[in-house]
Design an enzyme around this catalytic site. Structure first.
Site, PDB file in Angstrom:
ATOM      1  N   ARG A  30      28.321  10.639 -30.036  1.00 52.49           N
ATOM      2  CA  ARG A  30      28.826  11.619 -29.111  1.00 52.49           C
ATOM      3  C   ARG A  30      28.156  12.866 -29.523  1.00 52.49           C
ATOM      4  NH1 ARG A  30      35.049  12.036 -27.237  1.00 52.49           N
ATOM      5  NH2 ARG A  30      34.284  10.538 -26.124  1.00 52.49           N
ATOM      6  N   THR A  81      37.598   7.171 -28.323  1.00 55.53           N
ATOM      7  CA  THR A  81      36.437   6.504 -28.431  1.00 55.53           C
ATOM      8  C   THR A  81      36.240   6.144 -29.865  1.00 55.53           C
ATOM      9  OG1 THR A  81      35.935   7.879 -26.386  1.00 55.53           O
ATOM     10  CG2 THR A  81      34.069   6.726 -27.657  1.00 55.53           C
TER      11      THR A  81
HETATM   12  C1  NCD Z   1      36.934  11.832 -22.357  1.00 53.18           C
HETATM   13  C2  NCD Z   1      35.508  12.479 -22.822  1.00 53.18           C
HETATM   14  O1  NCD Z   1      35.572  12.614 -24.025  1.00 53.18           O
HETATM   15  O2  NCD Z   1      34.868  12.611 -22.008  1.00 53.18           O
HETATM   16  N1  NCD Z   1      37.689  11.228 -23.391  1.00 53.18           N
HETATM   17  C3  NCD Z   1      37.415   9.829 -23.755  1.00 53.18           C
HETATM   18  O3  NCD Z   1      36.449   9.614 -24.314  1.00 53.18           O
HETATM   19  N2  NCD Z   1      38.561   9.024 -23.596  1.00 53.18           N
HETATM   20  C4  NCD Z   1      37.503  12.735 -21.392  1.00 53.18           C
HETATM   21  C5  NCD Z   1      37.995  13.991 -21.742  1.00 53.18           C
HETATM   22  O4  NCD Z   1      37.820  14.573 -23.081  1.00 53.18           O
HETATM   23  O5  NCD Z   1      38.619  14.779 -20.938  1.00 53.18           O
END
Ligand code: NCD
Length: 327
Positions: free
Chosen positions: A126, A76
């Site tokens: 995030r 991400t």
């Molecule tokens: C996911 C997340 O961070 O929610 N990864 C991502 O963004 N591609 C999935 C995960 O961490 O399992």
């Protein structure tokens, strides 16, 4: 929609808000209907064509994205950075936010956001808490993009997942989508499920009892009248699935690690298992995987997870251009 780029001359067209996201936050998939989704997909295809021809353009030259990650991330964060850079913009990467910024001195999210907006034109966030992106959006005067709020939502991932299904299988209708693993804590499956309710799909939720899809989302599925079945056993879905969406058991969301140990290896996708799957279907995973899909499966043309990764960059390019008023 008018094309954004003239690929022959690479002139930028006059900025117009044809997508309708200029200045907006992207917090939840609840914001998206089929019309908006299809506009974003068209832009993502343009981005793909542009990247494949010239690699990058100056569409977002002079624009700055603050990437604020309070939880680990590989795809991400780097796809947002790549997206910004390929569009000519730049990034303030606070991707180790908690450790090295003033967050470690106890600064609140609100103050961090109010600081970053002095420098940047958009913030991607995030955070481990559900609702953190909404809170950031309340304080910020620039667009906030939710890159995952705890076990809540992950809207940009859901858009890239949906885009992957559309591009791989040619349609979003008439499909059987099976989601496997940690449906309770996995924010990607929460967001993807809600997006899929706009289409004519059948859903199959495969999880251990303690990791079932939350009631709040189950109720939405039922209200939408979608054909849904829950099971504990992947054998029940493998033969009919058009999409097998595999997830990691979200260790970081478990209060009791003994409970995690009990369920962590519940599902493993092997070459033997997928021998029973359709010839035309795809296996997806938001990644990271920690053993849920054997490496041998990677060689199968139906394994779409690394193509899915690439689509993330195109979708995030489309979204950044849209919220920054260049699409
Ligand atoms: C996911 C997340 O961070 O929610 N990864 C991502 O963004 N591609 C999935 C995960 O961490 O399992």
């Amino acid at each position: 929609m008018n094309p954004l780029f003239n690929l022959e001359e690479l002139d930028r067209k006059t900025a117009v808000d044809t997508i309708g996201l200029t200045g907006k936050n992207i917090l939840s998939v609840d914001q998206f209907d089929t019309e908006l989704i299809s506009k974003i997909f068209d832009r993502a295809r343009e981005m793909r064509a542009m990247v494949n021809t010239v690699g990058g353009v100056d569409l977002l030259k002079g624009r700055v994205l603050a990437a604020l990650f309070y939880e680990p991330s590989t795809r991400t964060s780097s796809s947002f950075i790549a997206a910004m850079e390929r569009l000519g913009g730049s990034v303030i990467p606070i991707t180790q936010g908690v450790k090295f910024s003033s967050v470690s001195k106890g600064e609140t999210l609100a103050d961090t956001v109010r600081t970053l907006e002095q420098y940047a034109d958009a913030i991607v966030l995030r955070h481990p808490q559900v609702g953190a992106a909404n809170l950031a959006g309340d304080y910020a005067h620039i667009p906030v993009l939710n890159a995952g709020d705890g076990a809540g939502e992950h809207p940009t991932q859901a858009l890239l997942d949906l885009f992957t299904i559309r591009e791989e299988l040619g349609t979003l209708n008439g499909l059987k989508v099976a989601m496997i693993g940690d449906l309770k804590n996995g924010r990607t499956v929460h967001s993807l499920t809600k997006l899929l309710l706009h289409y004519n799909v059948s859903l199959r939720f495969v999880s251990p009892e303690i990791l079932r899809m939350p009631l709040k989302i189950m109720n939405k599925v039922i209200d939408a009248g979608v054909n849904i079945r829950e099971t504990h056993d992947v054998a029940d879905v493998i033969e009919n699935a058009d999409v097998l969406y595999v997830t990691r058991v979200q260790k970081e969301r478990f209060g009791d690690l003994a409970q995690y140990e009990e369920v962590k290896d519940h599902y493993v996708i092997t070459s033997e298992l997928i021998e029973r799957a359709k010839e035309k279907m795809i296996i997806m995973h938001p990644l990271p995987r920690v053993g849920e899909i054997h490496y041998a499966v990677d060689n199968d043309p139906r394994a779409a997870y690394f193509r899915q990764v690439k689509n993330g960059m195109y979708i995030r390019m489309a979204l950044l251009a849209a919220v920054l008023g260049e699409a």
